[in-house]
Write a protein that holds these residues in place. Structure first.
Motif, PDB file in Angstrom:
ATOM      1  N   VAL A   9       1.339  33.463   0.041  1.00 20.46           N
ATOM      2  CA  VAL A   9       1.369  34.850  -0.419  1.00 20.46           C
ATOM      3  C   VAL A   9       1.719  35.723   0.775  1.00 20.46           C
ATOM      4  O   VAL A   9       0.948  35.843   1.724  1.00 20.46           O
ATOM      5  N   GLY A  10       2.907  36.329   0.724  1.00 22.94           N
ATOM      6  CA  GLY A  10       3.375  37.146   1.838  1.00 22.94           C
ATOM      7  C   GLY A  10       4.391  36.404   2.672  1.00 22.94           C
ATOM      8  O   GLY A  10       4.089  35.344   3.228  1.00 22.94           O
TER       9      GLY A  10
ATOM     10  N   ASP B 248       6.076  37.417  -2.901  1.00 24.30           N
ATOM     11  CA  ASP B 248       6.238  38.636  -2.111  1.00 24.30           C
ATOM     12  C   ASP B 248       6.983  39.650  -2.975  1.00 24.30           C
ATOM     13  O   ASP B 248       7.853  39.267  -3.765  1.00 24.30           O
TER      14      ASP B 248
ATOM     15  N   PRO C  73       5.184  39.253  -7.315  1.00 26.24           N
ATOM     16  CA  PRO C  73       3.848  39.112  -7.901  1.00 26.24           C
ATOM     17  C   PRO C  73       3.832  39.186  -9.421  1.00 26.24           C
ATOM     18  O   PRO C  73       3.033  38.515 -10.072  1.00 26.24           O
TER      19      PRO C  73
ATOM     20  N   ASP D  91      -2.941  32.999   2.151  1.00 26.62           N
ATOM     21  CA  ASP D  91      -2.792  34.447   2.010  1.00 26.62           C
ATOM     22  C   ASP D  91      -2.380  35.000   3.362  1.00 26.62           C
ATOM     23  O   ASP D  91      -3.210  35.266   4.232  1.00 26.62           O
TER      24      ASP D  91
ATOM     25  N   ALA E 277      -0.555  37.777   3.626  1.00 25.91           N
ATOM     26  CA  ALA E 277      -0.209  39.186   3.417  1.00 25.91           C
ATOM     27  C   ALA E 277      -1.334  40.116   3.849  1.00 25.91           C
ATOM     28  O   ALA E 277      -1.115  41.101   4.546  1.00 25.91           O
TER      29      ALA E 277
ATOM     30  N   THR F 298      -2.929  42.189   2.005  1.00 19.82           N
ATOM     31  CA  THR F 298      -2.826  43.473   1.318  1.00 19.82           C
ATOM     32  C   THR F 298      -3.945  43.617   0.296  1.00 19.82           C
ATOM     33  O   THR F 298      -4.710  42.674   0.045  1.00 19.82           O
TER      34      THR F 298
ATOM     35  N   SER G 133      -3.303  40.949  -2.481  1.00 24.32           N
ATOM     36  CA  SER G 133      -3.068  39.534  -2.205  1.00 24.32           C
ATOM     37  C   SER G 133      -4.258  38.625  -2.516  1.00 24.32           C
ATOM     38  O   SER G 133      -4.058  37.489  -2.980  1.00 24.32           O
TER      39      SER G 133
ATOM     40  N   THR H  55      -3.998  37.725  -6.139  1.00 25.38           N
ATOM     41  CA  THR H  55      -2.914  36.767  -6.360  1.00 25.38           C
ATOM     42  C   THR H  55      -3.355  35.365  -5.978  1.00 25.38           C
ATOM     43  O   THR H  55      -3.103  34.401  -6.705  1.00 25.38           O
TER      44      THR H  55
END
Length: 338
Positions: free
Chosen positions: A173-174, A198, A218, A240, A242, A244, A247, A250
């Protein structure tokens, strides 16, 4: 010399003139060839602080001068500088895992360059102990090595801590610097199928070039695209990268029962709802790597197994580069070359 500093009462970095460091006993001065602009620098506390310091915790260059009693390095040696500086005497430091220094508690990590102590966004960097230097393998430029000090070493630490089952599925993720390096490491070191999530089209394109089998925004995670792609099983590993607000949700949505989620960043802005996770989900938090992971990730880069995407800037551009980073306007890892 010129340096990019965080000053008392200021939250934005500024260029300032500071004295060139001189090494004392056991110390080494490194001429900086590259200092990475890391997103975690944006999370350093603003407002009042006791003293100014120079930014830059992703550093590589050449030994310039050594203090009395220093052995093992000499002027001209190309080196990377470890990002976490532990006490050197506890059990974890003795094993080369200074990022997990026992003396660092209750702080989330031990101090190091660019985090309250002078970092590498200057022509020269004072390194208080030679054990925090790692030789650069032949052919690896310091500007290419700089992002590996933090992003690359942490990504390798996360990937190595996972034991993939047969037909493993990994989701990153990211797709920033850490995510892209994680994809390359997963591709090189495991047989897992790799998906990347992303929201940025450019980042998804970079993830495909890095070796991702699937790259999607996403919204397609919630629509079930990833579930169909993984034959309904979800992810055995979710990195993960990211950090954020969205995230963690997700990561929780795609991990399978018995899978692992690794939060691969310093300070996440989102909250992970542990109660919403499938049964037997394992959680890890990785901030730094170790001296061993830094050594190994440098070797992988020198061999061409992984290739960090780097854009270099002179020191005079550093304040503007941090503005670009804040605006999410950088596709490659920015490296300052003082």
């Amino acid at each position: 010399m010129r340096a990019l500093r965080l000053l008392p009462g200021r939250s934005e970095p500024v260029l300032a003139d500071v004295p060139r460091p001189r090494p004392g006993p056991g110390e080494v001065v490194v001429r900086v060839g590259g200092s990475g602009v890391c997103r975690t620098d944006l999370l350093l506390p603003g407002g009042p602080r006791a003293a100014a310091f120079t930014l830059g915790h992703e550093n590589a260059g050449w030994v310039y001068e050594t203090g009395p009693g220093v052995t093992g390095v000499e002027a001209g040696d190309p080196v990377a500088v470890c990002a976490a500086w532990g006490c050197g005497s506890c059990v974890r430091c003795a094993a080369g895992r200074e990022a997990s220094c026992e003396q660092g508690r209750p702080a989330p990590s031990p101090p190091g360059p660019g985090r309250g102590r002078d970092g590498g966004m200057a022509e020269f960097l004072l390194v208080p102990a030679v054990r925090w230097l790692v030789p650069l393998p032949g052919g690896l430029d310091p500007a290419e090595a700089a992002p590996l000090v933090c992003a690359g070493s942490a990504a390798l630490h996360a990937v190595r801590g996972w034991e993939p089952p047969p037909d493993a599925v990994a989701v990153v993720v990211g797709a920033g610097t850490v995510g892209q390096l994680a994809v390359q490491l997963l591709r090189a070191l495991t047989s897992a199928r790799i998906a990347v999530v992303d929201a940025r089209p450019g980042a998804l394109a970079a993830a495909r070039l890095a070796g991702a089998d699937l790259a999607l925004p996403p919204g397609e995670v919630t629509s079930g695209t990833l579930t169909l792609w993984s034959a309904g099983r979800g992810a055995d590993l979710v990195l993960d990268a990211a950090g954020t607000a969205g995230s963690p949700a997700t990561a929780a949505a795609v991990v399978r029962a018995g899978g692992t989620i690794v939060r691969l960043h310093h300070r996440a802005s989102g909250t992970l709802d542990v109660a919403a996770l499938p049964s037997d989900t394992a959680l890890r938090s990785v901030t730094w790597g170790s001296r061993d992971t830094l050594t190994d990730v440098l070797d992988l880069a020198a061999a061409g197994t992984i290739v960090p995407r780097v854009t270099t800037f002179p020191l005079e551009k550093a304040p503007a580069v941090y503005g670009l980073l804040r605006d999410d306007a950088l596709e490659d890892h920015a490296v300052i070359t003082p």
